[in-house]
Design a protein around this motif. Structure first.
Motif, mmCIF file in Angstrom:
data_model
loop_
_atom_site.group_PDB
_atom_site.id
_atom_site.type_symbol
_atom_site.label_atom_id
_atom_site.label_comp_id
_atom_site.label_asym_id
_atom_site.label_seq_id
_atom_site.Cartn_x
_atom_site.Cartn_y
_atom_site.Cartn_z
ATOM 1 N N ARG A 258 0.832 -1.217 0.000
ATOM 2 C CA ARG A 258 0.000 0.000 0.000
ATOM 3 C C ARG A 258 0.860 1.257 0.000
ATOM 4 O O ARG A 258 0.592 2.227 -0.725
ATOM 5 N N ASP A 259 1.931 1.229 0.804
ATOM 6 C CA ASP A 259 2.791 2.406 0.937
ATOM 7 C C ASP A 259 3.984 2.366 -0.013
ATOM 8 O O ASP A 259 4.900 3.177 0.113
ATOM 9 N N LYS A 260 3.944 1.392 -0.933
ATOM 10 C CA LYS A 260 5.003 1.259 -1.942
ATOM 11 C C LYS A 260 6.395 1.182 -1.305
ATOM 12 O O LYS A 260 7.350 1.832 -1.744
ATOM 13 N N LEU A 261 6.491 0.346 -0.283
ATOM 14 C CA LEU A 261 7.755 0.150 0.419
ATOM 15 C C LEU A 261 8.492 -1.101 -0.048
ATOM 16 O O LEU A 261 9.554 -1.419 0.483
ATOM 17 N N GLU A 262 7.936 -1.806 -1.036
ATOM 18 C CA GLU A 262 8.613 -2.998 -1.542
ATOM 19 C C GLU A 262 9.851 -2.595 -2.335
ATOM 20 O O GLU A 262 9.964 -1.456 -2.804
ATOM 21 N N ASP A 263 10.761 -3.535 -2.509
ATOM 22 C CA ASP A 263 11.932 -3.334 -3.370
ATOM 23 C C ASP A 263 11.546 -3.831 -4.764
ATOM 24 O O ASP A 263 11.738 -5.001 -5.106
ATOM 25 N N ALA A 264 10.990 -2.927 -5.563
ATOM 26 C CA ALA A 264 10.429 -3.319 -6.863
ATOM 27 C C ALA A 264 11.501 -3.867 -7.794
ATOM 28 O O ALA A 264 11.259 -4.827 -8.543
ATOM 29 N N GLU A 265 12.691 -3.282 -7.759
ATOM 30 C CA GLU A 265 13.759 -3.738 -8.647
ATOM 31 C C GLU A 265 14.185 -5.158 -8.299
ATOM 32 O O GLU A 265 14.340 -6.009 -9.191
ATOM 33 N N TYR A 266 14.369 -5.421 -7.000
ATOM 34 C CA TYR A 266 14.736 -6.779 -6.570
ATOM 35 C C TYR A 266 13.639 -7.777 -6.933
ATOM 36 O O TYR A 266 13.913 -8.877 -7.416
ATOM 37 N N ALA A 306 5.401 -3.374 10.149
ATOM 38 C CA ALA A 306 5.530 -3.550 8.700
ATOM 39 C C ALA A 306 6.399 -2.454 8.102
ATOM 40 O O ALA A 306 7.278 -2.718 7.261
ATOM 41 N N LYS A 307 6.188 -1.217 8.522
ATOM 42 C CA LYS A 307 6.977 -0.107 7.995
ATOM 43 C C LYS A 307 8.430 -0.197 8.453
ATOM 44 O O LYS A 307 9.359 0.044 7.673
ATOM 45 N N GLU A 308 8.624 -0.523 9.723
ATOM 46 C CA GLU A 308 9.993 -0.655 10.230
ATOM 47 C C GLU A 308 10.723 -1.778 9.512
ATOM 48 O O GLU A 308 11.898 -1.631 9.142
ATOM 49 N N TYR A 309 10.037 -2.882 9.297
ATOM 50 C CA TYR A 309 10.650 -4.013 8.605
ATOM 51 C C TYR A 309 11.027 -3.635 7.171
ATOM 52 O O TYR A 309 12.142 -3.909 6.707
ATOM 53 N N ALA A 310 10.116 -2.994 6.457
ATOM 54 C CA ALA A 310 10.357 -2.666 5.052
ATOM 55 C C ALA A 310 11.470 -1.641 4.884
ATOM 56 O O ALA A 310 12.222 -1.686 3.898
ATOM 57 N N ARG A 311 11.574 -0.713 5.818
ATOM 58 C CA ARG A 311 12.577 0.355 5.698
ATOM 59 C C ARG A 311 13.954 -0.064 6.188
ATOM 60 O O ARG A 311 14.932 0.651 5.957
ATOM 61 N N SER A 312 14.031 -1.193 6.877
ATOM 62 C CA SER A 312 15.336 -1.688 7.336
ATOM 63 C C SER A 312 16.212 -1.989 6.129
ATOM 64 O O SER A 312 15.742 -2.461 5.095
#
Length: 716
Positions: A258-266, A306-312
Motif C-alpha cells: 500500500r505504501d510502496k515500500l517494496e523493493d520493486a527492482e529486486y 511492517a513499515k519498520e521491517y520494510a525500511r530496514s
C-alpha cells in the motif's frame, strides 16, 4: 583418529580430550570436548568447543549435564525379550525390567530376523513398519544402514514429518532449497523478528549474536502465542492467536505494498508472481484492522512493524532478519504460514544486505550423498520389486488400528519414543497393546514405548560412537569422534541394522559397511559447497565451513541474486498466494462453532528436555519442576470456570482427557491454555498432552498439527 588437536585445551595428565558433536535434535549441533580418564576409559567432563565459530565454547543446560545421562543407573545395557505371559501395558517407572528377561545379542538378532521373515512371508513385507525420527540427527544414525535394511526388505516406508516437514516444504516451494541467514549475521541486523520460536529454549547459541546486535541498537520483536523466555527478554512480545500467522504476514504485506515500500527492482529480478501477490495482499480482508481482530494484535502495531521491517536496510539503516522456527508450522495451515513469512524478505529485498533475510533451516545446504547412504533402489530388489507404500508417522494410531492390505504386523522403533510423541495417543496405545503386533525398540532407557516392546535393544549415546554431522542452524560440517567405549552391550544403529542385514540377506555387500565407510560415502561428492570438506580434514580440524558463494566484499548473502534460487523458475516463488484459512481446531474455525471446546491448547515442548529426551533424569526434572503436570491458563478463563491457582483440573476433548494442576499465568492470552510434553509414565494419570492432539495433517508437507487443538477445562 580419536582426538582433535586444533585449539584443544591442554589435557590434565592421565586424561585425553576428544572432539565430539551433540547429535540431538537441535539447530545448534554444538562442538563438544570430552575429557576422558585414560586409566578407566570413563568420560569425566563435557564442555563446549571454544574453536567452533557458532557454538563458541558453551553448552545448553541440557547437554552440560550429559554425563548424568551417559552414566545413569537406569541406562539399558543388554538385549531383553518380554517374559512369556506378560501383557503389553504401561509399566511402573523403576520396575520395567520385571517384564523382561535378558538375552544375548545373537539370540535377539536371530529372534528378530525370524519374526520379520515370518511376518513378511505371511502378510507381505509392507506389514513391517519402521518408526524413527531425530533421536539423533547424525547422517549415519538418522538414516543410513537402517534405510538399507528396510528398503531391501520391502517394508513400508515411513514419512518422517512429525517436526519440520511443513516448514521445510514451504522453504523449498519459495526458495527451492533449505538455506537461510547464517546465525553470525544476526549480529549485523538492525531489526530482528523471532516468529514462532524460543531461541532461549532450543537455539541458545543464536542468542549471543542477537545480543550483539541489540548492543548496537537493534530491536527484537517476538511473535508467539506463549510468553517464552525469549519473549520475556524481547523489546516487544506479540501474543498472536494460534494459527493466525498467515494473516499477520499478509497484513504486513498489505502495508508494504500500500505504501510502496517494496523493493520493486529486486522483485522484478529475483521473484515471480509479485503482481499476483501484491493484488492479493491489498484485498480488504488483509487490512491491519481486519487482521487485528483475528490475530489479537493491535492494528497500529502491525502498521508500525511492517513499515519498520520494510525500511530496514535502506538509507543507512541496518537490515532486518527473521528467525522463523517450527512452532509456526505445527498448525493446520502451518505450511502456508511458513510460506507467507518466508516471502517477506523477497518483497523488501532484505537479502541484499548482511544481517537480512530469514532463517528457518540450513539443512539443505549440506550436499551429503544421502541416497548413497540409504540406497532407496534396494526396494526394487525386494520381494515387492517396486517402491513400498508410505505411512505418515503422524498417523501411527490409524496405521496400527485401521491400516489394511496389509495390516501392520511388525513395528521397529528407534531414535524415537513413539508412545509419548505421536499424536492422538489413545489410538496409538490401542495399537501398541495388540498381542499380534511384534514390536522391537532400540533405546537408551525404559520409556513409554519400551513398555509395549517384545524385544528391547540397548542403544549408544553420542559419546559412544562415531558420527558425521551437518546442521540445520549453521553452516559447518563436523565429525563426532567416539570418546568412550559403549557401556554394557549398547550398540549404535549402524551396527544393529548391518548385523540384521547380513543375517537376513547373507553375502550382500550393502550391509558390510560401518561408520568409516559410510562417512566416506556421504562425503563423496563434487558439489562446490563441499569443496575442501573431506573426512581427513574433518577428523583433523573437527569442523569445516561450507564453501558458499561470497560477494566481492567476502560476504555470503543467500538469495541476494538470482543464482541462489533452486526453484523451477530460478527465482523466488510468490505464488500460489498464501491465503489464510483458519484451522478447523481454532477459535475462528469450524471446530469451535458449537462452543463445546472453546479453548485453544498449546501442547508445548519443555525448555529443559529435547522433545521427550532427558525427561527421565532427575537433574533435568528439577529444572522443569515448576511446569511439571501444570496447565497454564489466563485469569479470565480460570475465573469463568471457578478455577483457582493450584486447583486440580481436567482438560478434555473428544479424543481423551488429562489431569493437571491449574496455574493462572500471564504467559498465555485469554482463550489459550498450555501444557508441556512429558512421559506418560511420569504423570499422575498415565497420559500426556498427546491424548488431546489429533492426527490431522498440515496443509503441505504432511506435518503434525499439535498446536491446532481445541479443549475444555473444568475443576477436579
Amino acid at each position: 583418529m580419536d582426538a582433535y588437536n586444533i585449539n584443544m585445551p591442554e589435557a590434565v595428565a592421565g586424561t585425553k580430550v576428544v572432539h565430539a558433536v551433540c547429535t540431538h535434535d537441535c539447530p545448534d549441533s554444538c562442538g563438544v570436548l570430552v575429557t576422558v580418564d585414560e586409566l578407566t576409559g570413563r568420560a569425566v567432563k563435557v564442555q563446549g568447543d571454544p574453536a567452533h565459530p557458532v557454538t563458541r565454547g558453551f553448552l545448553c543446560g541440557k547437554v552440560a549435564r550429559y554425563l548424568e545421562r551417559v552414566y545413569s543407573p537406569e541406562r539399558l545395557l543388554y538385549p531383553m525379550k518380554r517374559r512369556t505371559g506378560v501383557a503389553k501395558r504401561p509399566l511402573p517407572k523403576g520396575r520395567e525390567a520385571e517384564a523382561f528377561e535378558r538375552i544375548s545379542w545373537d539370540e535377539a538378532l536371530e529372534l528378530i530376523v525370524q519374526r520379520l521373515k515370518k511376518t513378511a512371508a505371511e502378510f507381505g513385507p509392507e506389514s513391517v513398519l519402521p518408526y524413527s525420527y531425530a533421536g539423533t540427527i547424525g547422517q549415519l544414525g538418522f538414516g543410513s544402514m537402517d534405510r538399507r535394511f528396510f528398503h531391501r526388505m520391502g517394508a513400508s516406508q515411513l514419512d518422517r514429518t512429525i517436526c519440520a516437514s511443513a516448514g521445510g516444504a514451504a522453504l523449498k516451494q519459495v526458495y527451492g532449497v533449505k538455506l537461510g541467514t547464517a546465525p553470525q549475521d544476526f549480529a549485523h541486523a538492525g531489526l530482528m523478528i523471532v516468529w514462532g520460536g524460543n531461541v532461549h529454549g532450543n537455539n541458545i547459541h543464536l542468542w549471543p549474536f542477537i545480543e550483539e546486535a541489540r548492543r548496537s541498537g537493534a530491536r527484537l520483536v517476538v511473535i508467539d502465542p506463549y510468553k517464552t523466555r525469549t519473549a520475556a527478554l524481547a523489546d516487544e512480545h506479540w501474543a498472536i492467536r494460534p494459527g493466525t500467522d498467515p494473516l499477520l504476514a499478509l497484513a504486513m504485506m498489505h502495508v508494504i505494498f500500500r505504501d510502496k515500500l517494496e523493493d520493486a527492482e529486486y522483485m522484478r529480478e529475483c521473484t515471480v508472481g509479485g503482481d499476483e501477490l501484491r493484488e492479493f495482499a491489498l484485498r480488504e480482508e488483509h487490512l491491519p484492522e481486519r487482521a487485528a481482530e483475528i490475530c489479537g494484535i493491535e492494528a497500529e502495531a502491525i502498521e508500525r512493524l511492517a513499515k519498520e521491517y520494510a525500511r530496514s536496510g535502506r538509507e543507512g539503516r541496518k537490515a532486518a532478519a527473521i528467525r522463523l522456527n517450527y512452532g509456526i508450522q505445527r498448525c493446520e495451515n502451518g505450511g502456508t504460514a511458513a510460506r507467507a513469512v518466508c516471502m517477506l524478505p523477497l518483497i523488501t529485498g532484505s537479502w541484499k544486505k548482511r544481517g537480512g533475510g530469514v532463517l528457518l533451516s540450513t539443512s539443505g545446504s549440506f550436499p551429503f550423498e544421502q541416497e548413497r547412504l540409504q540406497m532407496p533402489e534396494l526396494m526394487r530388489k525386494s520381494e515387492l520389486g517396486r517402491d513400498a507404500r508410505v505411512v505418515n508417522m503422524n498417523e501411527l494410531g490409524a496405521a496400527l488400528t485401521e491400516l489394511d492390505e496389509p495390516p501392520v504386523k511388525a513395528l521397529f522403533v528407534y531414535n524415537c519414543n513413539a508412545a509419548a510423541v505421536a499424536p492422538d495417543s489413545e489410538r496409538v496405545l490401542k495399537g501398541l497393546r495388540r498381542e499380534d503386533l511384534f514390536t522391537v525398540v532400540h533405546e537408551q532407557f525404559f520409556t513409554d514405548t519400551t513398555d509395549y516392546a517384545d524385544v528391547v535393544l540397548p542403544a549408544t549415546t553420542f559419546l559412544e560412537h562415531k558420527e558425521l554431522m551437518g546442521a540445520y542452524g549453521h553452516l559447518y560440517a563436523q565429525v563426532s569422534e567416539r570418546a568412550i567405549e559403549p557401556l554394557g552391550e549398547a550398540r549404535m544403529n549402524v551396527w544393529l541394522f548391518g548385523e540384521l542385514g547380513e543375517r537376513m540377506f547373507p553375502g550382500e555387500p550393502e550391509f558390510e559397511d560401518r561408520e568409516e565407510e559410510l562417512i566416506a560415502q556421504a562425503l563423496d561428492t563434487k558439489h562446490a559447497w563441499f569443496a575442501g570438506v573431506t573426512k581427513e580434514r574433518l577428523e583433523r580440524e573437527g569442523h569445516v565451513a561450507l564453501q558458499l558463494p561470497a560477494n566481492e566484499q567476502g560476504n555470503v548473502l543467500p538469495f541476494s541474486t538470482r543464482e541462489w534460487f533452486q526453484t523451477a523458475s530460478g527465482r523466488g516463488e510468490l505464488t500460489p498466494v498464501p491465503a489464510f484459512v483458519a484451522p478447523v481446531e481454532s477459535r475462528c474455525g469450524v471446530g469451535a462453532q458449537d462452543g463445546k471446546f472453546p479453548l485453544e491448547m498449546l501442547a508445548r515442548k519443555a525448555d529443559n528436555y529435547m522433545n521427550t529426551t532427558f525427561a527421565n533424569l532427575p537433574g533435568h526434572q528439577q529444572m522443569e519442576r515448576k511446569l511439571a503436570g501444570v496447565l497454564e491458563m489466563h485469569e479470565v478463563d480460570a475465573a469463568a470456570r471457578g478455577i483457582l491457582n493450584g486447583d486440580a483440573v481436567t482438560v478434555w476433548n473428544e479424543r481423551g482427557k488429562i489431569a493437571l494442576t491449574a496455574q493462572v499465568s500471564e504467559k498465555v492470552g485469554a482463550g489459550v491454555v498450555s501444557a508441556r510434553l512429558d512421559w506418560q509414565k511420569l504423570s499422575s494419570d498415565g497420559v500426556n498432552v498427546n491424548v488431546l492432539t489429533s492426527q490431522r495433517l498440515t496443509d503441505i508437507g504432511g506435518g503434525a498439527t499439535f498446536y491446532s487443538t481445541l479443549v475444555e477445562v473444568s475443576r477436579g
